[in-house]
Design a protein around this motif. Structure first.
Motif, PDB file in Angstrom:
ATOM      1  N   VAL A 285      27.890 -10.149   5.268  1.00  0.00           N
ATOM      2  CA  VAL A 285      27.737 -10.758   3.939  1.00  0.00           C
ATOM      3  C   VAL A 285      29.078 -10.904   3.232  1.00  0.00           C
ATOM      4  N   THR A 286      30.083 -10.149   3.696  1.00  0.00           N
ATOM      5  CA  THR A 286      31.419 -10.287   3.102  1.00  0.00           C
ATOM      6  C   THR A 286      32.404 -10.960   4.056  1.00  0.00           C
ATOM      7  N   ASN A 287      32.070 -11.015   5.348  1.00  0.00           N
ATOM      8  CA  ASN A 287      33.005 -11.559   6.339  1.00  0.00           C
ATOM      9  C   ASN A 287      32.632 -12.936   6.870  1.00  0.00           C
ATOM     10  N   ARG A 288      31.471 -13.449   6.498  1.00  0.00           N
ATOM     11  CA  ARG A 288      31.038 -14.751   7.007  1.00  0.00           C
ATOM     12  C   ARG A 288      30.846 -15.728   5.848  1.00  0.00           C
ATOM     13  N   SER A 289      30.982 -16.998   6.159  1.00  0.00           N
ATOM     14  CA  SER A 289      30.902 -18.023   5.116  1.00  0.00           C
ATOM     15  C   SER A 289      29.536 -18.077   4.451  1.00  0.00           C
ATOM     16  N   TYR A 290      28.499 -17.716   5.197  1.00  0.00           N
ATOM     17  CA  TYR A 290      27.161 -17.775   4.622  1.00  0.00           C
ATOM     18  C   TYR A 290      26.835 -16.543   3.773  1.00  0.00           C
ATOM     19  N   GLY A 291      27.776 -15.590   3.692  1.00  0.00           N
ATOM     20  CA  GLY A 291      27.535 -14.375   2.921  1.00  0.00           C
ATOM     21  C   GLY A 291      27.254 -14.649   1.453  1.00  0.00           C
TER      22      GLY A 291
ATOM     23  N   ARG B 153      12.745 -22.422  19.931  1.00  0.00           N
ATOM     24  CA  ARG B 153      12.843 -23.235  18.721  1.00  0.00           C
ATOM     25  C   ARG B 153      14.287 -23.661  18.461  1.00  0.00           C
ATOM     26  N   VAL B 154      15.220 -22.764  18.715  1.00  0.00           N
ATOM     27  CA  VAL B 154      16.634 -23.123  18.560  1.00  0.00           C
ATOM     28  C   VAL B 154      17.016 -24.236  19.526  1.00  0.00           C
TER      29      VAL B 154
ATOM     30  N   ASP C 109      21.691 -28.551  12.864  1.00  0.00           N
ATOM     31  CA  ASP C 109      22.314 -27.263  12.609  1.00  0.00           C
ATOM     32  C   ASP C 109      21.235 -26.180  12.618  1.00  0.00           C
ATOM     33  N   TRP C 110      21.004 -25.600  13.776  1.00  0.00           N
ATOM     34  CA  TRP C 110      19.901 -24.657  13.941  1.00  0.00           C
ATOM     35  C   TRP C 110      20.086 -23.393  13.119  1.00  0.00           C
ATOM     36  N   PHE C 111      21.341 -23.002  12.839  1.00  0.00           N
ATOM     37  CA  PHE C 111      21.564 -21.783  12.063  1.00  0.00           C
ATOM     38  C   PHE C 111      21.196 -21.988  10.602  1.00  0.00           C
TER      39      PHE C 111
ATOM     40  N   VAL D 281       0.824  -1.213   0.000  1.00  0.00           N
ATOM     41  CA  VAL D 281       0.000   0.000   0.000  1.00  0.00           C
ATOM     42  C   VAL D 281       0.859   1.264   0.000  1.00  0.00           C
ATOM     43  N   LEU D 282       2.165   1.114   0.098  1.00  0.00           N
ATOM     44  CA  LEU D 282       3.073   2.256   0.116  1.00  0.00           C
ATOM     45  C   LEU D 282       3.689   2.472  -1.264  1.00  0.00           C
ATOM     46  N   PRO D 283       4.137   3.684  -1.570  1.00  0.00           N
ATOM     47  CA  PRO D 283       4.807   3.918  -2.857  1.00  0.00           C
ATOM     48  C   PRO D 283       6.063   3.063  -2.988  1.00  0.00           C
ATOM     49  N   THR D 284       6.451   2.811  -4.225  1.00  0.00           N
ATOM     50  CA  THR D 284       7.649   2.006  -4.470  1.00  0.00           C
ATOM     51  C   THR D 284       8.895   2.819  -4.131  1.00  0.00           C
ATOM     52  N   PRO D 285       9.741   2.341  -3.236  1.00  0.00           N
ATOM     53  CA  PRO D 285      10.951   3.105  -2.890  1.00  0.00           C
ATOM     54  C   PRO D 285      12.043   2.943  -3.942  1.00  0.00           C
ATOM     55  N   GLU D 286      12.840   3.989  -4.103  1.00  0.00           N
ATOM     56  CA  GLU D 286      14.017   3.893  -4.968  1.00  0.00           C
ATOM     57  C   GLU D 286      15.268   3.603  -4.142  1.00  0.00           C
ATOM     58  N   LEU D 287      15.166   3.812  -2.831  1.00  0.00           N
ATOM     59  CA  LEU D 287      16.287   3.531  -1.936  1.00  0.00           C
ATOM     60  C   LEU D 287      15.763   2.762  -0.734  1.00  0.00           C
ATOM     61  N   LEU D 288      16.341   1.606  -0.509  1.00  0.00           N
ATOM     62  CA  LEU D 288      16.009   0.778   0.651  1.00  0.00           C
ATOM     63  C   LEU D 288      17.291   0.552   1.437  1.00  0.00           C
ATOM     64  N   ILE D 289      17.327   1.049   2.670  1.00  0.00           N
ATOM     65  CA  ILE D 289      18.505   0.900   3.527  1.00  0.00           C
ATOM     66  C   ILE D 289      18.207  -0.176   4.561  1.00  0.00           C
ATOM     67  N   ILE D 290      19.063  -1.178   4.638  1.00  0.00           N
ATOM     68  CA  ILE D 290      18.878  -2.294   5.572  1.00  0.00           C
ATOM     69  C   ILE D 290      19.987  -2.244   6.610  1.00  0.00           C
ATOM     70  N   ALA D 291      19.601  -2.169   7.876  1.00  0.00           N
ATOM     71  CA  ALA D 291      20.600  -2.086   8.945  1.00  0.00           C
ATOM     72  C   ALA D 291      21.365  -3.401   9.072  1.00  0.00           C
ATOM     73  N   THR D 292      20.646  -4.470   9.346  1.00  0.00           N
ATOM     74  CA  THR D 292      21.290  -5.780   9.535  1.00  0.00           C
ATOM     75  C   THR D 292      20.444  -6.860   8.877  1.00  0.00           C
ATOM     76  N   LEU D 293      21.053  -7.996   8.630  1.00  0.00           N
ATOM     77  CA  LEU D 293      20.322  -9.133   8.078  1.00  0.00           C
ATOM     78  C   LEU D 293      19.185  -9.515   9.027  1.00  0.00           C
ATOM     79  N   PRO D 294      18.044  -9.907   8.494  1.00  0.00           N
ATOM     80  CA  PRO D 294      16.890 -10.217   9.358  1.00  0.00           C
ATOM     81  C   PRO D 294      16.959 -11.619   9.963  1.00  0.00           C
ATOM     82  N   LEU D 295      18.096 -11.937  10.560  1.00  0.00           N
ATOM     83  CA  LEU D 295      18.214 -13.215  11.265  1.00  0.00           C
ATOM     84  C   LEU D 295      17.340 -13.165  12.517  1.00  0.00           C
ATOM     85  N   PRO D 296      16.472 -14.151  12.730  1.00  0.00           N
ATOM     86  CA  PRO D 296      15.653 -14.142  13.947  1.00  0.00           C
ATOM     87  C   PRO D 296      16.527 -13.987  15.193  1.00  0.00           C
ATOM     88  N   SER D 297      16.129 -13.100  16.077  1.00  0.00           N
ATOM     89  CA  SER D 297      16.950 -12.779  17.240  1.00  0.00           C
ATOM     90  C   SER D 297      16.836 -13.857  18.313  1.00  0.00           C
TER      91      SER D 297
END
Length: 524
Positions: A490-496, A445-446, A455-457, A420-436
């Motif tokens: 995303v550049t420093n971890r193997s799962y990046g 669950r972990v 391997d829960w991760f 319902v919101l306008p389409t953004p041209e810039l999306l800034i993401i602070a951190t990966l959305p890994l469940p806390s």
């Protein structure tokens, strides 16, 4: 064969549509759905995050469902049902000259029904898990939006005890009202002694379980109010399926319930919740009763979606994953080379500075900017600091925005309101959305994965993050905008590498330039 009929009819239909949203895979998907209906073999189809966001693929399965001679069930949310009823179904019915009955209901109309039934996920689950008539056995079923299937099932199977249930219990057992009241007071004291957290949610401790078990021992289970019966049967069981617990059947399928409490500190109330951890044994009988076509946007990176299949109790499926349109859906992805990791003291200050730089560079654009922050304290702090600099343009989780507004949002809010919101041209993401892991329900669950030496991760946290990430950036693909991911894991971890693969198609950059936000006219 119906596959050929559907292919020809849909091909002619698409040729005649002016301004119809194009998608390269309409005919392939329609043939696959038609084949699943004809041979009775279930299928799992991933259409891609961008296509899933736009819903363009629905024309394909609606055409197959309308042309199939027998009954078909379509399981979809209310928003999707309205789209099908107002857009997809009418125009296809007119083109195909088919007057197949369309029914919207929470139950199957009857064994003689040969039409198309639109039903909500919760109503369909009730039919499958609690209905003894099995009228839907053998009826082909199309489930749209299976990215949320686990949430639908867990929500349906969660039993909740709230304030009115305690009142009902005291009315049912007036001679035990003092014991019931004392147990409730003791639980309230325990729950409100927990330190406040952003989720207002806590795992049930052994002491809490002892209080409830002691209270339960006072009563005959069969004479309890219905909701208490369901709650205690699940709460105290570790060797029965939820289906058997709700229906008094005796089965021997292992289940480890999740037990947690949510509190409302302002009102002084709490709610007890209990739900199964493992869903495969509950769902697998459903898939064996009828052919099912499961359609999702971006379930997993692999075509077979092995983790999803295992968790949902699926097997013997035809699996297909459509490729993205690299030209139409490509985004620019900015990941800074040198940036503090999210768990370091320097991260918050550097994050605010980088956001400030990005907002200044994008000042020439009049489009919406979205800043996704999963950390609740950081979200509030960023909102306050940026509002002091950019004024009323900055809003925290609001849908009433200026034309060049800046929306600061959590992942859940953005997912719920992005259409319902306008389409953004810039999306800034602070951190990966890994469940806390600080979220008690995630921690529970972990713990179950750890108990099973899994391997829960890679089986839980990472797949959830990738799915959330792909759905979050889907609107930006329409504008071919910029996604700034300020998480150097995303550049420093193997799962990046898996994260970057999930963000494809994209052009990765490690610099910032005002030309990134220049209009097409300026670029010419």
């Amino acid at each position: 064969m119906i596959e050929a009929e559907v292919h020809l009819s849909l091909h002619n239909f698409l040729k005649k549509q002016v301004g119809f949203p194009s998608w390269h895979h309409h005919l392939t998907m329609a043939r696959l759905v038609a084949r699943a209906l004809r041979v009775g073999r279930s299928a799992l189809i991933q259409v891609g995050a961008a296509c899933g966001f736009q819903g363009r693929y629905r024309t394909s399965f609606v055409a197959s469902a309308l042309m199939w001679k027998g009954p078909v069930i379509i399981v979809a949310t209310e928003a999707v049902k309205q789209s099908l009823l107002k857009v997809e179904i009418p125009r296809l019915q007119e083109w195909l000259q088919i007057d197949k009955p369309i029914r919207i209901a929470d139950s199957f109309p009857g064994s003689d029904f040969q039409g198309l039934l639109l039903i909500s996920p919760q109503a369909w689950l009730k039919l499958q898990l609690e209905n003894k008539d099995n009228l839907t056995a053998g009826v082909p079923t199309i489930i749209d939006g299976v990215d949320d299937l686990e949430d639908w099932v867990r929500q349906y199977l969660t039993i909740t005890i709230e304030a009115q249930d305690w009142e009902e219990l005291m009315l049912a057992y007036p001679n035990h009202s003092e014991k019931i009241r004392a147990a409730r007071v003791e639980l309230t004291k325990n729950f409100f002694q927990h330190p406040a957290n952003p989720y207002e949610c806590y795992g049930v401790t052994e002491n809490d379980e002892e209080i409830l078990s002691r209270l339960f021992s006072e009563f005959v289970p069969e004479h309890l109010p219905e909701n208490w019966q369901k709650f205690f049967k699940i709460f105290q069981s570790s060797n029965q399926s939820v289906d058997s617990l709700l229906s008094n059947k005796k089965q021997n399928i292992p289940v480890s319930p999740l037990k947690w409490v949510t509190v409302s500190r302002r009102q002084g109330l709490f709610s007890l919740h209990c739900a199964p951890t493992e869903l495969a044994s509950i769902l697998s009988p459903i898939w064996q009763r009828q052919p099912v076509v499961l359609i999702g946007s971006a379930i997993e990176s692999e075509t077979e979606a092995p983790v999803f299949q295992q968790q949902m109790g699926l097997s013997d499926l035809t699996c297909l994953k459509f490729s993205s349109d690299s030209q139409a859906e490509a985004i620019s992805l900015y990941v800074p080379n040198r940036f503090p990791l999210p768990n370091t003291p320097q991260y918050q200050a550097e994050f605010i500075n980088k956001v400030r730089s990005l907002l200044c560079l994008s000042a020439t654009s009049s489009a919406l900017v979205v800043i996704l922050i999963g950390d609740v304290p950081l979200k509030s702090r960023a909102g306050a600091i940026l509002a002091s600099e950019f004024g009323s343009r900055v809003q925290v989780e609001k849908t009433c925005l200026e034309e060049n507004g800046i929306l600061i949002s959590g992942w859940e809010y953005w997912q719920k309101n992005q259409k319902v919101l306008p389409t953004p041209e810039l999306l800034i993401i602070a951190t990966l959305p890994l469940p806390s892991l600080e979220h008690p329900l995630v921690a529970l669950r972990v713990a179950r994965y750890k108990q099973n030496h899994q391997d829960w991760f890679r089986l839980y946290l990472l797949p959830e993050a990738l799915k959330e990430l792909q759905r979050a950036i889907a609107p930006v693909r329409e504008s071919k905008g910029l996604v700034a991911l300020l998480d150097t894991r995303v550049t420093n971890r193997s799962y990046g590498a898996q994260v970057l693969s999930a963000l494809s198609p994209m052009a990765r950059i490690n610099y910032l330039d005002p030309d990134l936000f220049a209009s097409e006219d300026q670029n010419r």
